[in-house]
Every structure is written in C-alpha cells, then in structure tokens.
Design a protein around this motif. Structure first.
Motif, mmCIF file in Angstrom:
data_model
loop_
_atom_site.group_PDB
_atom_site.id
_atom_site.type_symbol
_atom_site.label_atom_id
_atom_site.label_comp_id
_atom_site.label_asym_id
_atom_site.label_seq_id
_atom_site.Cartn_x
_atom_site.Cartn_y
_atom_site.Cartn_z
ATOM 1 N N SER A 83 0.845 -1.186 0.000
ATOM 2 C CA SER A 83 0.000 0.000 0.000
ATOM 3 C C SER A 83 0.883 1.239 0.000
ATOM 4 O O SER A 83 1.992 1.217 0.546
ATOM 5 C CB SER A 83 -0.926 0.008 1.227
ATOM 6 O OG SER A 83 -1.693 1.195 1.274
ATOM 7 N N ARG A 84 0.382 2.300 -0.639
ATOM 8 C CA ARG A 84 1.117 3.565 -0.577
ATOM 9 C C ARG A 84 0.814 4.300 0.718
ATOM 10 O O ARG A 84 1.513 5.256 1.074
ATOM 11 C CB ARG A 84 0.769 4.450 -1.774
ATOM 12 C CG ARG A 84 -0.675 4.883 -1.850
ATOM 13 C CD ARG A 84 -0.939 5.747 -3.069
ATOM 14 N NE ARG A 84 -2.349 6.073 -3.223
ATOM 15 C CZ ARG A 84 -2.968 7.051 -2.572
ATOM 16 N NH1 ARG A 84 -2.282 7.816 -1.749
ATOM 17 N NH2 ARG A 84 -4.258 7.281 -2.771
ATOM 18 N N ARG A 85 -0.226 3.869 1.437
ATOM 19 C CA ARG A 85 -0.568 4.479 2.712
ATOM 20 C C ARG A 85 0.278 3.872 3.825
ATOM 21 O O ARG A 85 0.776 2.756 3.709
ATOM 22 C CB ARG A 85 -2.044 4.271 3.049
ATOM 23 C CG ARG A 85 -3.015 4.780 2.009
ATOM 24 C CD ARG A 85 -4.436 4.451 2.439
ATOM 25 N NE ARG A 85 -5.418 4.785 1.422
ATOM 26 C CZ ARG A 85 -6.705 4.518 1.520
ATOM 27 N NH1 ARG A 85 -7.161 3.906 2.596
ATOM 28 N NH2 ARG A 85 -7.546 4.844 0.551
ATOM 29 N N LEU A 86 0.407 4.630 4.929
ATOM 30 C CA LEU A 86 1.046 4.068 6.104
ATOM 31 C C LEU A 86 0.167 2.942 6.643
ATOM 32 O O LEU A 86 -1.058 3.080 6.687
ATOM 33 C CB LEU A 86 1.239 5.134 7.183
ATOM 34 C CG LEU A 86 2.242 6.246 6.852
ATOM 35 C CD1 LEU A 86 2.243 7.293 7.965
ATOM 36 C CD2 LEU A 86 3.635 5.681 6.654
ATOM 37 N N PRO A 87 0.753 1.797 7.034
ATOM 38 C CA PRO A 87 -0.067 0.676 7.494
ATOM 39 C C PRO A 87 -0.813 0.983 8.776
ATOM 40 O O PRO A 87 -0.333 1.710 9.643
ATOM 41 C CB PRO A 87 0.973 -0.446 7.710
ATOM 42 C CG PRO A 87 2.267 0.275 7.937
ATOM 43 C CD PRO A 87 2.194 1.520 7.095
ATOM 44 N N ALA B 41 4.537 0.476 -1.453
ATOM 45 C CA ALA B 41 4.535 0.365 -2.918
ATOM 46 C C ALA B 41 3.801 1.574 -3.474
ATOM 47 O O ALA B 41 2.596 1.716 -3.279
ATOM 48 C CB ALA B 41 3.874 -0.928 -3.377
ATOM 49 N N ASP B 42 4.544 2.427 -4.149
ATOM 50 C CA ASP B 42 3.972 3.617 -4.765
ATOM 51 C C ASP B 42 4.041 3.432 -6.277
ATOM 52 O O ASP B 42 5.126 3.373 -6.853
ATOM 53 C CB ASP B 42 4.748 4.861 -4.336
ATOM 54 C CG ASP B 42 4.117 6.159 -4.829
ATOM 55 O OD1 ASP B 42 3.212 6.095 -5.697
ATOM 56 O OD2 ASP B 42 4.533 7.230 -4.359
ATOM 57 N N PHE B 43 2.878 3.327 -6.928
ATOM 58 C CA PHE B 43 2.857 3.124 -8.378
ATOM 59 C C PHE B 43 3.540 4.268 -9.126
ATOM 60 O O PHE B 43 3.940 4.093 -10.280
ATOM 61 C CB PHE B 43 1.418 2.983 -8.864
ATOM 62 C CG PHE B 43 0.786 1.651 -8.543
ATOM 63 C CD1 PHE B 43 1.547 0.569 -8.145
ATOM 64 C CD2 PHE B 43 -0.594 1.477 -8.633
ATOM 65 C CE1 PHE B 43 0.968 -0.657 -7.841
ATOM 66 C CE2 PHE B 43 -1.188 0.249 -8.345
ATOM 67 C CZ PHE B 43 -0.403 -0.813 -7.946
ATOM 68 N N ASN B 44 3.662 5.421 -8.488
ATOM 69 C CA ASN B 44 4.332 6.552 -9.130
ATOM 70 C C ASN B 44 5.849 6.509 -8.964
ATOM 71 O O ASN B 44 6.552 7.365 -9.502
ATOM 72 C CB ASN B 44 3.800 7.876 -8.560
ATOM 73 C CG ASN B 44 2.364 8.147 -8.956
ATOM 74 O OD1 ASN B 44 2.007 8.053 -10.126
ATOM 75 N ND2 ASN B 44 1.524 8.461 -7.975
ATOM 76 N N ASP B 45 6.346 5.524 -8.227
ATOM 77 C CA ASP B 45 7.781 5.423 -7.965
ATOM 78 C C ASP B 45 8.251 3.979 -8.117
ATOM 79 O O ASP B 45 8.574 3.313 -7.135
ATOM 80 C CB ASP B 45 8.079 5.936 -6.547
ATOM 81 C CG ASP B 45 9.572 5.996 -6.242
ATOM 82 O OD1 ASP B 45 10.377 5.930 -7.201
ATOM 83 O OD2 ASP B 45 9.927 6.097 -5.052
ATOM 84 N N PRO B 46 8.272 3.464 -9.350
ATOM 85 C CA PRO B 46 8.678 2.065 -9.548
ATOM 86 C C PRO B 46 10.124 1.786 -9.140
ATOM 87 O O PRO B 46 10.467 0.650 -8.800
ATOM 88 C CB PRO B 46 8.475 1.844 -11.058
ATOM 89 C CG PRO B 46 8.448 3.208 -11.658
ATOM 90 C CD PRO B 46 7.892 4.110 -10.614
ATOM 91 N N GLU B 47 10.987 2.808 -9.155
ATOM 92 C CA GLU B 47 12.390 2.607 -8.793
ATOM 93 C C GLU B 47 12.542 2.106 -7.365
ATOM 94 O O GLU B 47 13.432 1.314 -7.063
ATOM 95 C CB GLU B 47 13.169 3.915 -8.982
ATOM 96 C CG GLU B 47 13.487 4.269 -10.416
ATOM 97 C CD GLU B 47 14.498 3.304 -11.032
ATOM 98 O OE1 GLU B 47 15.388 2.817 -10.305
ATOM 99 O OE2 GLU B 47 14.368 3.028 -12.238
ATOM 100 N N SER B 48 11.655 2.566 -6.489
ATOM 101 C CA SER B 48 11.793 2.216 -5.071
ATOM 102 C C SER B 48 11.146 0.878 -4.725
ATOM 103 O O SER B 48 11.291 0.398 -3.597
ATOM 104 C CB SER B 48 11.181 3.316 -4.199
ATOM 105 O OG SER B 48 9.763 3.364 -4.374
#
Length: 311
Positions: free
Chosen positions: A36-40, A49-56
């Motif tokens: 999730s891109r949100r804090l758990p 997992a941020d779809f806008n930041d595949p590098e990370s």
C-alpha cells in the motif's frame, strides 16, 4: 510445485482488505504480501509500494518463489508501473506467474458520455487495460482484468465511496427526490469482488500445479462483473434503507418519486453549473446492469442485495 505467493496491491481498500481476509482464511495455504502507498494501520504488515515510484519498489518474499499479482489499486497507475519494471528492473519480476487487476465498468458505461471528463475517464481506463495486457503478453504471463460495476460495502476499517454517499445524504434529508422510472443497477459488494479475484487466483495456481507448459493460462482478458441481483435504482435505495438498523436516520428519509419529465426539467439548471453532475443525474434512468453475476464465477447460489456489512 509450491503454492504461489500472492502479492496484493491496494491492500488498504475495502476489496483489498476483503481479499486479505479470504486468503488468510483459505485452506490453500497462501503466502500473502500486502502493499500500500498508505502508512499501514496497526495490526497490518503492508509493504510500501507507490505506483508513481517504480524505482523504489522491492517485492517482498523470495524472488525465486512463483507469485501472482492481485491489484485493487488504480489501473491507470499500475499499467505504467509494471511497464517501467519490465524495462528497467526485470529481475524483480522473475517469479511473476500471473496478474489479476481491477479496472471499472466505467470503461464501458462512460465511453459515449456527453461530458468530456467521463469520456476521458473511459479512455484512460481502456488505455491502461490495453497497456497492461500488452506488457503481460511480453512477459508471457496471464493477465485478467476485472471490470466491476458499483462497488459497495464495509470491510474492516475501509468503506466504499459509492452507495455510502447516498446513505449519508439520506441521513441529512427528510425527503430524497427521485425520478419515478429509474434504470437497472447491479451493485457488487467488496467481499463478492474479492471472492472472484481469489477464485481466479486459485485457477492460476492450479494450472501451474497441473503441468509445466509455458503457455499462459486461458482466462478471459476482461470480465465485466456485477453483483448477483439486478434491480432498479429506486429499488436499490429502498433495499439499502431496509437493511439499516431501526435507529439509523436514513431509515426515516422519504423517497419522493417525481414523474421523469418533471424531475429532469427541475434539475436542468445543473447543466450550466456542472455537466458532469447533470449527466450523473441523467444516468439514474439508464440501465447499467447485465454484467456477469459474481455467483456464476464462484459456482455458488446467488446472494440477495444488499450483502452486509454496509459502509
């Protein structure tokens, strides 16, 4: 062959939470990694997992273990995210055996909308679906895209933003005007959508156990999916009312049915302020049903509407 790990994207959504609960309770013995891109939330173990930041992005678990991706995140972000990983970090996808992604029936129902916003939404959804399918063909993995209609329901701390908004409005108003003749709807509960996704994941896992063929498993590329019952917009609202606790203020909101011509004449000034909102009102009279009922894919008896709990 070991049971594939499930990599769940969009875990902090009603459907994602429902999928987690179903997979955890399953006797299949799934290993599940939530992202999730949100804090758990406390008690969850989601990975970032941020779809806008595949590098990370770093997949959880072993890269050697076969894995299935299940996504309830925005498909227009998932598609370029996967494309970037294939191009720049293919090693992170070495265990990927299949992908099940959630899109929306808006790709169909808003394709010929009169307002530009809805047309662009339909085009964005369809373009993302095409890109995702193309990428999966390059990877030679099965991709199945679910196009659910109106999603509703509460699962854990997460609730929908569709039917719950209507209920919130009814809690504030003594009367809710509606056109007398409304079109069909086929709402699907988050638990029903999650059940279909898990059943499809099971099909992909079984196909990997049955043989060593490198050919992708034969699943439909797109499934237009709805709940088990089609009912008019007005009947849907009445059924929601009756499912609420007796003390809920929405139970006391009266539905005021107005002849269609008069109703749409009264809301016509909305066209000048917001063409998008005006068309949303017009869609009350449209039939947005006829999708594959979830119970047919699950091989189970049809469930009445609404499925509880509600948001």
């Amino acid at each position: 062959m070991r049971t594939p790990a499930l990599h769940l994207f969009g875990a902090s959504t009603p459907t994602g939470q429902a999928f987690r609960q179903l997979a955890t309770a399953s006797t299949k013995g799934w290993a599940l990694h939530g992202y999730s891109r949100r804090l758990p939330n406390p008690g969850t173990t989601n990975h970032p997992a941020d779809f806008n930041d595949p590098e990370s992005f770093q997949p959880a678990g072993s890269l050697l273990q076969p894995g299935l991706w299940i996504s309830f995140g925005p498909i227009w972000l998932l598609a370029p995210f996967l494309e970037q990983l294939v191009t720049h970090h293919p090693e992170r996808l070495s265990g990927l055996n299949g992908l099940i992604a959630c899109s929306s029936s808006s790709a169909l129902t808003k394709r010929f909308a009169a307002n530009r916003f809805d047309r662009e939404l339909a085009a964005r959804l369809t373009g993302a679906e095409d890109q995702l399918l193309s990428t999966c063909r390059r990877l030679q993995v099965t991709c199945c895209i679910l196009r659910p209609t109106l999603i509703y329901g509460q699962v854990g701390p997460y609730g929908d933003h569709n039917l719950s908004r209507i209920l919130q409005l009814m809690r504030r108003l003594p009367l809710l005007p509606l056109p007398a003749d409304t079109g069909l709807r086929q709402p699907i509960h988050a638990l029903q959508l999650a059940s279909v996704a898990l059943a499809l994941a099971g099909q992909l896992a079984r196909s990997g156990e049955d043989g060593v063929s490198s050919e992708p498993t034969a699943l439909p590329e797109r499934i237009d999916l709805g709940g088990d019952k089609s009912l008019s917009y007005t009947a849907m609202i009445k059924a929601l009312q009756m499912a609420l606790p007796p003390g809920d203020p929405a139970r006391h909101c009266r539905l005021l049915l107005i002849p269609n011509r008069l109703f749409f004449a009264l809301v016509a000034p909305l066209l000048l302020r917001s063409p998008k909102a005006f068309e949303a009102v017009l869609r009350m009279g449209a039939d947005l049903a006829g999708f594959t009922p979830s119970h047919q894919l699950l091989g189970q008896p049809a469930k009445p509407f609404p499925v509880l709990p509600l948001a």
